[in-house]
Scaffold this motif. Structure first.
Motif, mmCIF file in Angstrom:
data_model
loop_
_atom_site.group_PDB
_atom_site.id
_atom_site.type_symbol
_atom_site.label_atom_id
_atom_site.label_comp_id
_atom_site.label_asym_id
_atom_site.label_seq_id
_atom_site.Cartn_x
_atom_site.Cartn_y
_atom_site.Cartn_z
ATOM 1 N N ASP A 1 -6.838 -4.490 5.426
ATOM 2 C CA ASP A 1 -6.464 -5.705 4.709
ATOM 3 C C ASP A 1 -7.683 -6.506 4.243
ATOM 4 O O ASP A 1 -7.541 -7.395 3.405
ATOM 5 C CB ASP A 1 -5.586 -6.575 5.622
ATOM 6 C CG ASP A 1 -5.051 -7.806 4.914
ATOM 7 O OD1 ASP A 1 -4.670 -7.677 3.731
ATOM 8 O OD2 ASP A 1 -5.041 -8.895 5.520
ATOM 9 N N TYR B 1 -8.421 1.594 -0.524
ATOM 10 C CA TYR B 1 -7.956 0.709 0.538
ATOM 11 C C TYR B 1 -8.241 1.294 1.922
ATOM 12 O O TYR B 1 -7.831 2.412 2.236
ATOM 13 C CB TYR B 1 -6.458 0.462 0.392
ATOM 14 C CG TYR B 1 -5.862 -0.453 1.435
ATOM 15 C CD1 TYR B 1 -5.859 -1.828 1.238
ATOM 16 C CD2 TYR B 1 -5.313 0.060 2.606
ATOM 17 C CE1 TYR B 1 -5.306 -2.682 2.191
ATOM 18 C CE2 TYR B 1 -4.761 -0.785 3.564
ATOM 19 C CZ TYR B 1 -4.775 -2.147 3.353
ATOM 20 O OH TYR B 1 -4.239 -2.989 4.297
ATOM 21 N N TYR C 1 -9.791 -3.771 -6.033
ATOM 22 C CA TYR C 1 -8.603 -3.998 -6.859
ATOM 23 C C TYR C 1 -9.001 -4.326 -8.296
ATOM 24 O O TYR C 1 -10.065 -4.899 -8.560
ATOM 25 C CB TYR C 1 -7.699 -5.099 -6.283
ATOM 26 C CG TYR C 1 -8.258 -6.504 -6.273
ATOM 27 C CD1 TYR C 1 -8.010 -7.398 -7.323
ATOM 28 C CD2 TYR C 1 -9.019 -6.965 -5.190
ATOM 29 C CE1 TYR C 1 -8.492 -8.693 -7.297
ATOM 30 C CE2 TYR C 1 -9.511 -8.254 -5.165
ATOM 31 C CZ TYR C 1 -9.248 -9.120 -6.214
ATOM 32 O OH TYR C 1 -9.730 -10.409 -6.196
ATOM 33 N N GLY D 1 -9.868 5.934 -0.025
ATOM 34 C CA GLY D 1 -8.900 4.966 0.445
ATOM 35 C C GLY D 1 -7.566 5.161 -0.244
ATOM 36 O O GLY D 1 -7.399 6.022 -1.113
ATOM 37 N N VAL E 1 -4.474 -1.767 -6.486
ATOM 38 C CA VAL E 1 -5.362 -1.597 -5.338
ATOM 39 C C VAL E 1 -5.814 -0.143 -5.270
ATOM 40 O O VAL E 1 -5.046 0.775 -5.543
ATOM 41 C CB VAL E 1 -4.640 -1.997 -4.034
ATOM 42 C CG1 VAL E 1 -5.488 -1.679 -2.813
ATOM 43 C CG2 VAL E 1 -4.253 -3.473 -4.063
ATOM 44 N N PHE F 1 -11.121 -3.228 0.502
ATOM 45 C CA PHE F 1 -10.505 -2.475 -0.590
ATOM 46 C C PHE F 1 -11.048 -2.961 -1.923
ATOM 47 O O PHE F 1 -11.699 -4.008 -2.025
ATOM 48 C CB PHE F 1 -8.972 -2.602 -0.558
ATOM 49 C CG PHE F 1 -8.440 -4.013 -0.639
ATOM 50 C CD1 PHE F 1 -8.123 -4.599 -1.873
ATOM 51 C CD2 PHE F 1 -8.237 -4.755 0.515
ATOM 52 C CE1 PHE F 1 -7.619 -5.886 -1.948
ATOM 53 C CE2 PHE F 1 -7.731 -6.052 0.443
ATOM 54 C CZ PHE F 1 -7.418 -6.622 -0.789
ATOM 55 N N VAL G 1 0.853 -1.189 0.000
ATOM 56 C CA VAL G 1 0.000 0.000 0.000
ATOM 57 C C VAL G 1 0.887 1.236 0.000
ATOM 58 O O VAL G 1 1.884 1.317 0.732
ATOM 59 C CB VAL G 1 -0.922 0.006 1.235
ATOM 60 C CG1 VAL G 1 -1.720 1.299 1.298
ATOM 61 C CG2 VAL G 1 -1.837 -1.194 1.203
#
Length: 686
Positions: free
Chosen positions: A574, A571, A579, A662, A568, A577, A536
């Motif tokens: 974990d 986000y 993608y 994000g 990604v 998010f 990230v």
């Protein structure tokens, strides 16, 4: 089989097409997938509802569910008298006028015809089409097509060669209004042409006048007639026989009298007038179901035909005088074999050029399911449309807009690329918006099975969309680019140092200067199904609406399957998010798409995924070269678009509002790869 039947050894016309293979086959075997699925265009049409015409039903009630629709409106045009009135035929029998928002019945054709009027069997049965004479304002004349059965089959004789065992008559009628300005027809009518067909399908389709023709042009006031093959071209040579009217485009003079029945004329400029045994009415031939034609009001004023194919390919042709479109020897750009159990298409023979067939200028294939019976109805029908030359929507100018009628998909190809004898123009799919919201025609008509899409155009060149499923008409009032939001002015660039990144597993990563490298593959981790390894971007803020530009490379050898890298965005954690999955494979659910992870296994979002066929957008990365990737995410609308290698057309699109902001990142499932030239621009969220 035919009255006045003449079999000709068809002499080909001097119109050769340069065949450019779309799909190749080395053996004489059917081509499984002739054409790629039309890709996304990133263009959406804004539709505004203008009318819903009355409900109507065939009589007697049909057994074929495809005829049981809200109504059967199938075209919209403008009366050529400067009044602004629009006309809409309903195949169940009535011709409507839309007079500046007020709708009323102009003519009840079914009632005039009486008991022989046929509209309950065959998709093309009933009141098929209407065409107003270019000089209607002065002469009050317009023309209609309808079908007849019953006593007509024995009491009335077709004017042109027809099957001895014909099932239906197609009839063209001229109507003359006493007062062309009146809102309800009153006047006289006469029959000008009658043809018999072997089945209830593929009869007379569109009729129309070339709107570009001036008094000095050979087309002036001549009526074009699209005549299908009667449903028997797949096993006969009828469409290739110049002594028969079925499977042809005819051109006649409604004001003439030298036709076989004295009710119409045969223009001297028609291509086969002087050929012994040929019908002088024929303008072009070799067609199965020539459903819709139109002339481009700009450019070089070409005539385009939307042609519904048999089992594999539907095509758009440029129609020229004397052209042979190939059916039933050819379907699209491929050979067709009568009575072949696969009902497929085959490679062209080496000597194909000598036949002089005219090939399509754009097309799409049927994408049949592997589980389908080879010769079952494919559920596809090309709806011919128009080249947009209106003034209201500059983004559409020069685009031939057409569609697939059953599913209600709208396509376009660039007219400048639609050239006979050249490689086919690329067809792309358009989106649909209503009141600023992305939708689909299936959703608008509230029918998951059949939209029955049709098109129309007014005198100003503006376009309309019609649907039999709910009897509604929409005007195309604008066009918008998908995921075109303003992303803001905060940006991050040049972030390739290790301090700028937070990997899941730092030991697997390298930061050698200008690149971010996932040097070792990741492994599955506990929790929801999601990418195994990613890093990230810590530098800069989290972003709301955002555009991510980067170059990526897959270092996993091409010989290995299931290769991928991911971008990604949005986000949060974990397990929260989005993608974009860029893969060499597009045939299974987890590959080559847009996904969201929201504390659960990844969920596929992109519009391109076809679950029934298990195929998605074209593979994004098939080699070990660098590829430029752009991802756009609009927080307000949830629109997401993924572009590849500078293409203006998105490879993948999706809409989702799970995460409005994000961070961004890069990674893979269990492959290795690298990223460089990263630039992130958007609206920072701190």
């Amino acid at each position: 089989m035919y009255r006045r039947l003449s079999r000709l050894a068809v002499t080909t016309f001097v119109l050769s097409a340069l065949f450019m293979p779309i799909a190749s086959a080395q053996s004489d075997a059917p081509i499984a997938d002739p054409l790629p699925t039309p890709g996304a265009s990133g263009i959406g049409l804004e539709l505004t509802e203008v009318a819903q015409l009355p409900e109507s039903k065939p009589v007697p009630p049909p057994t074929d569910a495809r005829l049981r629709r809200y109504n059967r409106i199938n075209y919209l045009g403008e009366v050529p008298d400067g009044s602004g009135r629009l006309f809409v035929p309903d195949m169940n029998g009535k011709l409507y006028l839309l007079d500046h928002g007020v709708q009323h019945v102009f003519l009840d054709l079914g009632a005039v015809v009486g008991p022989d009027f046929h509209n309950h069997k065959g998709l093309g049965s009933g009141f098929g089409f209407a065409a107003f004479h270019p000089n209607f304002k002065r002469n009050g004349k317009f023309y209609t097509v309808h079908t007849e059965t019953g006593s007509a089959l024995t009491s009335k004789k077709p004017d042109l060669p027809s099957p001895a065992d014909m099932q239906v008559h197609g009839v063209i009628t001229e109507w003359t209004a006493s007062d062309p300005r009146a809102s309800v027809f009153s006047g006289t009518h006469r029959e000008i042409l009658r043809v018999g067909y072997a089945s209830f399908i593929h009869g007379f389709q569109e009729i129309g006048f070339n709107p570009n023709a001036h008094w000095w042009d050979e087309d002036h006031n001549l009526l074009y007639v699209a005549s299908g093959d009667g449903g028997i071209g797949l096993t006969t040579t009828v469409p290739q026989d110049l002594g028969l009217p079925q499977g042809k485009i005819l051109r006649i003079d409604p004001a003439g009298r030298n036709g076989v029945n004295g009710q119409y004329g045969i223009p001297r400029s028609n291509p086969f007038v002087a050929r012994t045994g040929a019908l002088g009415e024929i303008y072009a031939y070799g067609m199965r179901d020539p459903y819709r034609f139109s002339w481009d009001s700009g450019g070089s004023h070409k005539m385009f035909l939307g042609h519904i194919g048999e089992k594999a390919v539907d095509s758009v042709y440029e129609v020229r005088k004397g052209a042979n479109l190939g059916w039933s020897e050819r379907e699209g750009f491929w050979a067709y074999k009568k009575n072949d159990p696969s009902c497929g298409v085959f490679p062209l023979p080496p000597d194909d050029e000598k036949y002089g067939y005219t090939y399509p200028v754009t097309a799409f294939d049927h994408n049949r399911l592997a589980s389908s019976r080879p010769c079952a109805d494919s559920g596809n029908a090309l709806m011919g449309g128009f080249v947009y030359r209106g003034s209201k929507i500059p983004a559409l100018r020069g685009k031939y807009i057409y569609g697939e009628g059953v599913k209600g998909l709208i396509y376009y190809a660039e007219e400048r690329e639609m050239r006979t004898g050249k490689p086919m123009a690329t067809t792309r799919e358009m989106m649909v918006y209503v009141n600023g919201q992305l939708t689909t025609l299936k959703a608008l008509v509230n029918d998951p099975n059949r939209v029955d899409l049709r098109f129309g155009r007014d005198a100003a060149g503006e376009l309309y969309v019609l649907a039999k499923a709910n009897g509604k008409i929409w005007k195309v009032t604008g066009a918008r680019t998908f995921a075109s939001c303003r992303t803001g002015h905060d940006f991050v660039a040049g972030a390739t140092g290790s301090r700028s990144w937070e990997p899941v597993t730092p030991a697997l990563w390298q930061f050698p200067g200008r690149e971010v490298v996932l040097a070792q593959p990741g492994v599955a981790r506990p929790g929801p199904r999601r990418p195994f390894e990613y890093a990230v971007l810590k530098k800069g803020p989290a972003f709301g609406s955002v555009q991510i530009d980067a170059s990526v490379r897959l270092d996993t050898p091409v010989s290995e399957s299931n290769r991928d890298v991911i971008i990604v965005f949005g986000y949060k954690s974990d397990t929260e998010f989005y993608y974009a999955h860029l893969s060499s494979d597009n045939t299974i659910y987890p590959h080559n798409g847009i996904f969201v992870v929201n504390n659960a296994d990844r969920l596929r979002l992109d519009h391109q995924w076809d679950a029934a066929r298990s195929v998605g957008a074209a593979p994004a990365v098939k080699d070990t070269a660098w590829h430029r990737v752009r991802v756009r995410h609009c927080a307000d609308t949830g629109e997401i678009a993924v572009y590849l290698d500078g293409s203006p057309y998105p490879l993948m699109t999706a809409v989702d509002k799970t995460f409005a902001s994000g961070r961004v990142g890069f990674g893979s499932f269990d492959n290795i790869g690298r990223l460089r030239d990263l630039r992130v621009q958007g609206k920072g969220v701190r």
